[in-house]
Design a protein around this motif. Structure first.
Motif, mmCIF file in Angstrom:
data_model
loop_
_atom_site.group_PDB
_atom_site.id
_atom_site.type_symbol
_atom_site.label_atom_id
_atom_site.label_comp_id
_atom_site.label_asym_id
_atom_site.label_seq_id
_atom_site.Cartn_x
_atom_site.Cartn_y
_atom_site.Cartn_z
ATOM 1 N N ALA A 62 6.953 17.284 -127.735
ATOM 2 C CA ALA A 62 6.147 17.483 -128.951
ATOM 3 C C ALA A 62 5.603 18.908 -128.988
ATOM 4 C CB ALA A 62 4.995 16.491 -128.980
ATOM 5 N N ASP A 63 5.636 19.530 -130.169
ATOM 6 C CA ASP A 63 5.030 20.855 -130.311
ATOM 7 C C ASP A 63 3.703 20.779 -131.071
ATOM 8 O OD1 ASP A 63 5.842 20.469 -132.942
ATOM 9 O OD2 ASP A 63 7.546 21.818 -132.785
ATOM 10 N N GLU A 64 3.355 19.571 -131.522
ATOM 11 C CA GLU A 64 2.057 19.336 -132.164
ATOM 12 C C GLU A 64 1.727 17.847 -132.012
ATOM 13 O OE1 GLU A 64 -0.102 19.620 -136.578
ATOM 14 O OE2 GLU A 64 1.948 20.384 -136.305
ATOM 15 N N PHE A 65 0.459 17.534 -131.892
ATOM 16 C CA PHE A 65 0.084 16.124 -131.781
ATOM 17 C C PHE A 65 -1.305 15.910 -132.369
ATOM 18 C CE2 PHE A 65 -1.630 18.142 -128.050
ATOM 19 C CZ PHE A 65 -2.792 17.456 -127.734
ATOM 20 N N VAL A 66 -1.589 14.651 -132.666
ATOM 21 C CA VAL A 66 -2.892 14.262 -133.201
ATOM 22 C C VAL A 66 -3.645 13.496 -132.122
ATOM 23 C CG1 VAL A 66 -4.107 12.890 -134.932
ATOM 24 C CG2 VAL A 66 -2.064 14.177 -135.576
ATOM 25 N N PHE A 67 -4.821 13.973 -131.791
ATOM 26 C CA PHE A 67 -5.660 13.303 -130.796
ATOM 27 C C PHE A 67 -6.784 12.583 -131.544
ATOM 28 C CE2 PHE A 67 -8.952 13.291 -127.388
ATOM 29 C CZ PHE A 67 -8.233 12.548 -126.467
ATOM 30 N N VAL A 68 -6.919 11.287 -131.282
ATOM 31 C CA VAL A 68 -7.876 10.455 -132.011
ATOM 32 C C VAL A 68 -9.076 10.126 -131.128
ATOM 33 C CG1 VAL A 68 -8.220 8.295 -133.272
ATOM 34 C CG2 VAL A 68 -5.979 9.437 -133.326
ATOM 35 N N THR A 115 -15.927 17.295 -121.593
ATOM 36 C CA THR A 115 -17.019 17.977 -122.309
ATOM 37 C C THR A 115 -17.853 17.056 -123.190
ATOM 38 O OG1 THR A 115 -15.757 20.050 -122.353
ATOM 39 C CG2 THR A 115 -17.574 19.845 -123.919
ATOM 40 N N VAL A 116 -17.207 16.166 -123.943
ATOM 41 C CA VAL A 116 -17.935 15.394 -124.955
ATOM 42 C C VAL A 116 -18.893 14.391 -124.311
ATOM 43 C CG1 VAL A 116 -16.077 15.627 -126.631
ATOM 44 C CG2 VAL A 116 -16.137 13.624 -125.143
ATOM 45 N N ASP A 117 -19.974 14.121 -125.031
ATOM 46 C CA ASP A 117 -20.947 13.116 -124.606
ATOM 47 C C ASP A 117 -20.321 11.734 -124.793
ATOM 48 O OD1 ASP A 117 -23.094 11.502 -124.093
ATOM 49 O OD2 ASP A 117 -24.438 12.408 -125.560
ATOM 50 N N ARG A 118 -20.226 10.956 -123.717
ATOM 51 C CA ARG A 118 -19.541 9.665 -123.779
ATOM 52 C C ARG A 118 -20.321 8.604 -124.566
ATOM 53 N NH1 ARG A 118 -15.233 8.888 -120.368
ATOM 54 N NH2 ARG A 118 -14.310 10.904 -119.863
ATOM 55 N N LYS A 119 -21.584 8.811 -124.763
ATOM 56 C CA LYS A 119 -22.359 7.832 -125.529
ATOM 57 C C LYS A 119 -21.874 7.826 -126.979
ATOM 58 C CE LYS A 119 -26.555 8.367 -122.737
ATOM 59 N NZ LYS A 119 -27.976 8.814 -122.742
ATOM 60 N N GLY A 120 -21.518 6.670 -127.456
ATOM 61 C CA GLY A 120 -21.013 6.568 -128.823
ATOM 62 C C GLY A 120 -19.506 6.723 -128.932
ATOM 63 N N ILE A 121 -18.838 7.097 -127.832
ATOM 64 C CA ILE A 121 -17.371 7.208 -127.845
ATOM 65 C C ILE A 121 -16.771 5.846 -127.528
ATOM 66 C CG2 ILE A 121 -15.349 8.309 -126.841
ATOM 67 C CD1 ILE A 121 -17.045 10.277 -128.345
ATOM 68 N N LYS A 122 -16.032 5.290 -128.460
ATOM 69 C CA LYS A 122 -15.423 3.973 -128.276
ATOM 70 C C LYS A 122 -14.071 4.082 -127.575
ATOM 71 C CE LYS A 122 -14.040 1.743 -131.925
ATOM 72 N NZ LYS A 122 -14.022 0.953 -133.186
ATOM 73 N N ASN A 123 -13.239 5.047 -127.995
ATOM 74 C CA ASN A 123 -11.941 5.266 -127.364
ATOM 75 C C ASN A 123 -11.414 6.653 -127.713
ATOM 76 O OD1 ASN A 123 -10.910 4.942 -130.042
ATOM 77 N ND2 ASN A 123 -10.778 2.740 -129.708
ATOM 78 N N MET A 124 -10.438 7.121 -126.932
ATOM 79 C CA MET A 124 -9.749 8.387 -127.158
ATOM 80 C C MET A 124 -8.291 8.196 -126.792
ATOM 81 S SD MET A 124 -12.396 11.361 -125.800
ATOM 82 C CE MET A 124 -12.787 10.632 -124.210
ATOM 83 N N TYR A 125 -7.386 8.647 -127.668
ATOM 84 C CA TYR A 125 -5.965 8.472 -127.383
ATOM 85 C C TYR A 125 -5.125 9.402 -128.247
ATOM 86 C CZ TYR A 125 -6.267 5.574 -131.606
ATOM 87 O OH TYR A 125 -6.513 5.123 -132.877
ATOM 88 N N ILE A 126 -3.864 9.577 -127.839
ATOM 89 C CA ILE A 126 -2.918 10.363 -128.618
ATOM 90 C C ILE A 126 -2.390 9.473 -129.737
ATOM 91 C CG2 ILE A 126 -0.718 11.600 -128.598
ATOM 92 C CD1 ILE A 126 -1.257 12.176 -125.611
ATOM 93 N N GLY A 127 -2.637 9.862 -130.974
ATOM 94 C CA GLY A 127 -2.276 9.016 -132.105
ATOM 95 C C GLY A 127 -0.910 9.278 -132.692
ATOM 96 N N GLU A 128 -0.425 10.517 -132.628
ATOM 97 C CA GLU A 128 0.858 10.850 -133.231
ATOM 98 C C GLU A 128 1.430 12.096 -132.571
ATOM 99 O OE1 GLU A 128 2.769 11.848 -137.657
ATOM 100 O OE2 GLU A 128 0.596 11.687 -137.392
ATOM 101 N N LEU A 129 2.742 12.096 -132.365
ATOM 102 C CA LEU A 129 3.445 13.254 -131.822
ATOM 103 C C LEU A 129 4.372 13.822 -132.890
ATOM 104 C CD1 LEU A 129 4.459 11.848 -128.322
ATOM 105 C CD2 LEU A 129 2.525 13.322 -128.840
#
Length: 232
Positions: free
Chosen positions: A38-44, A129-143
């Motif tokens: 992938a040369d670009e991706f969406v991180f959710v 870096t991000v404050d984990r409070k309030g973060i439900k999930n993080m994942y690669i959404g699209e390549l």
């Protein structure tokens, strides 16, 4: 005269049927796949409102009273992303709605932020870096890959050649020879996919997990072609 014409037409149709019945063919399916970088991706990043008391020791659910609003969580997240060089135009908000509600409590609102990136190493910065409070999930959404249409053509060609090769050795095994192509059919069109990967820092992963994550960063193209060949 009309009866003679009808009889003549009948003989022609019978002739075509006999030819069709006498023709011999083999039908096979060929497949091919390719992994594309992938040369670009969406991180959710999924965020959700939460109760301050959730993070306090010896607090029970009945004590949850102070809710942190979704706007405050998003504002803090955008500040954190800005510190690692992510620009506002790279971020898009999607899927705002009520998340869930305990009996006797207010609804917790959730939201998703989609971040367009070109460097996978930025994920490590986000996770650390991000404050984990309030973060439900993080994942690669699209390549994505700009040359994907060309890669699709290449995989389809390989699938067709695989079908021809299969038909040849099967027919030759019985002492016959492969003839001309009769038909070509794509079984699954536009088949490009990948496994959405959960956000993990390379520092925290073992060697095996790191190799698996590298595979998850690639687009998998797979096509199947059904073909029919004459048998001479």
């Amino acid at each position: 005269m009309r009866n003679k014409l009808s009889l003549f037409t009948l003989f022609i149709l019978m002739g075509f049927n006999l030819l069709a019945q006498d023709s011999k063919y083999i039908e096979v399916t060929g497949s091919a796949e390719m992994f594309v970088e992938a040369d670009e991706f969406v991180f959710v990043i999924g965020i959700s409102e939460y109760w301050i008391e959730e993070f306090e020791k010896k607090k029970e659910f009945k004590d949850y009273k102070n809710k942190v609003a979704i706007g405050e969580i998003e504002s803090q997240l955008l500040k954190d992303l800005k510190t690692i060089g992510i620009k506002k135009e790279q971020i898009k908000s999607t899927e705002v709605g009520n998340y869930w509600r305990h009996q006797g409590k207010e609804f917790l609102v959730s939201k998703k932020l989609e971040i367009s990136l070109t460097d996978f190493s930025v994920i490590n910065k986000i996770v650390s870096t991000v404050d984990r409070k309030g973060i439900k999930n993080m994942y690669i959404g699209e390549l994505k890959n700009k040359e994907l249409p060309n890669f699709r053509k290449d995989v389809k060609k390989q699938a067709l050649l695989a079908a021809k090769e299969k038909a040849e050795y099967l027919v030759e095994t019985l002492g016959n020879e492969l003839g001309s192509i009769i038909s070509i059919e794509e079984i699954n069109n536009d088949n490009a996919y990948f496994r959405p990967a959960a956000a993990r820092s390379n520092v925290m992963m073992s060697a095996g997990e790191s190799a698996e994550a590298d595979t998850e960063k690639k687009i998998k193209l797979r096509y199947e072609i059904r073909t029919r060949f004459e048998i001479k």
